[in-house]
Scaffold this active site. Structure first.
Site, PDB file in Angstrom:
ATOM      1  N   GLU A  52       5.150 -11.080  -6.069  1.00 31.91           N
ATOM      2  CA  GLU A  52       3.887 -11.150  -7.148  1.00 31.91           C
ATOM      3  C   GLU A  52       4.983 -10.563  -8.316  1.00 31.91           C
ATOM      4  O   GLU A  52       4.469 -11.258  -9.217  1.00 31.91           O
ATOM      5  CB  GLU A  52       3.091 -10.519  -6.704  1.00 31.91           C
ATOM      6  N   LYS A  58      -7.914 -14.537 -17.604  1.00 32.08           N
ATOM      7  CA  LYS A  58      -8.041 -14.985 -18.955  1.00 32.08           C
ATOM      8  C   LYS A  58      -6.909 -15.752 -18.984  1.00 32.08           C
ATOM      9  O   LYS A  58      -8.633 -16.769 -19.237  1.00 32.08           O
ATOM     10  CB  LYS A  58      -7.496 -13.617 -19.938  1.00 32.08           C
ATOM     11  N   CYS A 117       4.894  -5.890   1.803  1.00 30.35           N
ATOM     12  CA  CYS A 117       5.144  -4.192   2.053  1.00 30.35           C
ATOM     13  C   CYS A 117       4.833  -3.908   3.359  1.00 30.35           C
ATOM     14  O   CYS A 117       4.897  -4.138   4.642  1.00 30.35           O
ATOM     15  CB  CYS A 117       5.120  -4.520   0.307  1.00 30.35           C
ATOM     16  N   TYR A 118       3.566  -2.967   2.526  1.00 30.86           N
ATOM     17  CA  TYR A 118       2.806  -2.586   4.082  1.00 30.86           C
ATOM     18  C   TYR A 118       2.224  -3.527   4.513  1.00 30.86           C
ATOM     19  O   TYR A 118       1.715  -3.441   5.622  1.00 30.86           O
ATOM     20  CB  TYR A 118       1.905  -1.683   3.356  1.00 30.86           C
ATOM     21  N   HIS A 152       8.332  -6.968  -2.925  1.00 30.78           N
ATOM     22  CA  HIS A 152       7.053  -7.741  -3.362  1.00 30.78           C
ATOM     23  C   HIS A 152       7.092  -9.089  -5.009  1.00 30.78           C
ATOM     24  O   HIS A 152       8.450  -9.111  -5.647  1.00 30.78           O
ATOM     25  CB  HIS A 152       6.651  -6.587  -5.110  1.00 30.78           C
ATOM     26  N   ASP A 174     -14.142 -15.707 -24.121  1.00 30.78           N
ATOM     27  CA  ASP A 174     -14.706 -15.507 -22.644  1.00 30.78           C
ATOM     28  C   ASP A 174     -16.116 -15.874 -23.125  1.00 30.78           C
ATOM     29  O   ASP A 174     -16.632 -16.997 -22.627  1.00 30.78           O
ATOM     30  CB  ASP A 174     -14.652 -14.164 -22.287  1.00 30.78           C
ATOM     31  N   GLY A 182       1.154  -1.007  -0.180  1.00 26.49           N
ATOM     32  CA  GLY A 182       0.054  -0.312  -0.131  1.00 26.49           C
ATOM     33  C   GLY A 182       0.509   1.084  -0.090  1.00 26.49           C
ATOM     34  O   GLY A 182       1.639   0.843   0.353  1.00 26.49           O
TER      35      GLY A 182
END
Length: 526
Positions: free
Chosen positions: A177, A381, A88-89, A175, A233, A61
């Site tokens: 990710e 997706k 992180c945050y 991070h 989709d 954040g």
């Protein structure tokens, strides 16, 4: 509540503290074969626990945990016996909540940073002792809470990672990710598999089985129509519903006049001829053009297109109802290929910013007369593509580049008219043909071709002055449309596209390339 939009699995909840990467965290958890959902930090402990989470991940954040009005989390969650991973945050928030110290060190770290592993670690098991990660912080954990073991440090973070295995609490300052963290996915998987004891059972086969069962429970023996666009989709959504309820499904393909060249014929052949699904084509091009007349605002266009889609399907449902009236049947459900990114970007959750209203989410009319069946609403997706392959769909359908439901209506910057659509179709067809000829179809995510209808530029064609429209090429690469980068198309391919467009589309005298990433720009211009 619509049961087909829920999962029977215990989710890993990603608590969003305003991070730009919250969706990416959820995406990485899915990559690890574990189901995840995003929830806002404003939820209290009771509401979070009602979701029966298998684990919780606290996102990064922009704020400092020690300032007034900083986002916080109910401290009781750290003592609820649920495995929690702070990033992180979220890492700093865990440290502060459990009695550690967070403050500025004067050593900010942004971007690629080297960390050193300290001792044994669940999170860092199987990773290098020295590794590069992606940092973005000015504050740092100065001292870890009692009972926590420090497991990594960096030049600017004396406590770059810690863990309390007895309480199943873990955290890192970086991070994991993002792709720039070399072994980030391994860290996330270590938390999920070792720290939280979860198994990677969120697979395409299991997802199909679960969704088919949910569709059957929701629909029963009633009739369903599907909003078929021909894209990945709606194709996968239609195939799922067809597997669940068979001939109770009728697909309606609305030709709204905003299609690219040849798309109507392609859709009719792919579905009616090859998939055994009943498809009824309705030409509603005049309806949409009349509704869009004089409208230039992007949000208004999206909402109009969403509204007219529904009105078209209501008309279609009445036609089908008349056909089946002798059997006492009615049409109760509408299938849509709504994805998780559509919901997130449309502000589909408390505390979530509305980036843009997707026609199938924010653009739906309030007086909708159908119950929605949205089996893909919780999926990204690439998960949808995996499900399509599991269902046996042809590669040309599963690998088709995304195309927005509002079609070319949101690729004309300005009012949508028949003349402008014809110009854009011609330019778009050239771009698609050249990219296919160059073998780039699978290397790029998609290439929107945009007409700047309200912009004119001076040019020279045939020794004469022209005052034509610019065309924008927007080739992008992406994993899930939540983030994207512009695709590095070879110059000779770009040159051929530009030359063909300016030589054969007389209204266009300039072709430009959009080299903006997402963020800050979205993939579509509108």
């Amino acid at each position: 509540m619509n049961p087909v939009n829920e999962t029977t699995r215990r989710p890993v909840l990603v608590v969003d503290f305003g991070a730009q990467y919250a969706q990416l965290i959820a995406r990485r958890v899915r990559e690890a074969g574990v189901y995840s959902e995003i929830v806002p930090h404003s939820w209290d402990a009771k509401k979070i626990l009602e979701k029966n989470p298998a684990a919780i991940i606290l996102s990064g954040g922009p704020a400092s945990v020690y300032v007034d009005n900083a986002a916080h989390l109910d401290g009781s969650l750290f003592r609820a016996g649920i495995p929690i991973f702070g990033i992180c945050y979220g890492f700093q928030l865990m440290a502060q909540s459990m009695g550690g110290e967070v403050n500025q060190t004067g050593e900010r770290e942004y971007g690629r940073t080297q960390i050193e592993r300290v001792g044994d670690s669940v999170l860092l098991d199987g990773t290098d002792a020295d590794q590069f990660v992606w940092m973005s912080h000015g504050d740092a954990v100065i001292s870890a809470p009692e009972g926590f073991t420090v497991t990594a440090r960096s030049a600017g973070a004396p406590v770059a990672a810690f863990e309390n295995t007895d309480s199943s609490l873990y955290g890192v300052q970086w991070h994991p990710e993002v792709l720039h963290s070399d072994q980030g996915q391994k860290v996330i998987e270590n938390f999920l598999y070792q720290g939280a004891g979860l198994s990677p059972d969120w697979t395409a086969g299991n997802i199909v089985e679960q969704l088919v069962g949910q569709i059957r429970d929701q629909v029963g023996d009633r009739q369903v129509i599907c909003a078929l666009s021909g894209g990945v989709d709606s194709s996968v959504a239609a195939a799922l519903v067809h597997r669940a309820v068979g001939d109770q499904l009728t697909c309606f393909f609305v030709d709204h006049g905003l299609l690219r060249a040849g798309e109507r014929e392609q859709v009719e052949d792919d579905y009616a001829a090859n998939m055994g699904i009943r498809v009824v084509t309705i030409d509603e091009s005049e309806r949409f053009l009349e509704a869009l007349a004089g409208v230039s605002d992007p949000e208004t266009k999206r909402k109009i297109i969403g509204r007219e889609f529904i009105r078209s399907f209501e008309s279609a449902a009445r036609m089908l109802t008349d056909e089946k009236a002798a059997d006492g049947l009615s049409i109760d459900f509408l299938v849509q290929g709504t994805l998780y990114p559509d919901v997130v970007e449309s502000g589909g959750g408390e505390g979530t910013a509305n980036i843009k209203s997707h026609h199938n989410v924010g653009g739906l009319p309030e007086d909708l007369s159908f119950d929605l069946v949205e089996p893909l609403r919780t999926l990204f997706k690439d998960e949808v593509r995996a499900i399509g392959r599991e269902l046996g769909l042809a590669d040309k359908l599963v690998q088709r580049q995304p195309f927005p439901g509002p079609g070319l209506g949101i690729r004309i910057v300005g009012e949508v008219t028949k003349e402008r659509l014809d110009i854009l179709r011609a330019a778009d067809l050239i771009a698609r043909e050249e990219l296919t000829k160059a073998g780039l179809d699978q290397e790029i995510w998609q290439c929107p071709v945009v007409l700047l209808a309200d912009v004119r530029s001076v040019g020279v064609q045939g020794d004469g002055r022209t005052y034509g429209h610019p065309i924008v090429l927007r080739p992008v690469v992406s994993e899930d449309a939540m983030t994207a980068d512009w695709a590095r198309i070879p110059y000779d391919v770009l040159s051929e596209i530009s030359n063909r467009i300016t030589n054969t589309v007389p209204e266009v005298n300039r072709v430009v390339l959009d080299v903006t990433s997402k963020p800050p720009g979205t993939i579509e211009w509108e």
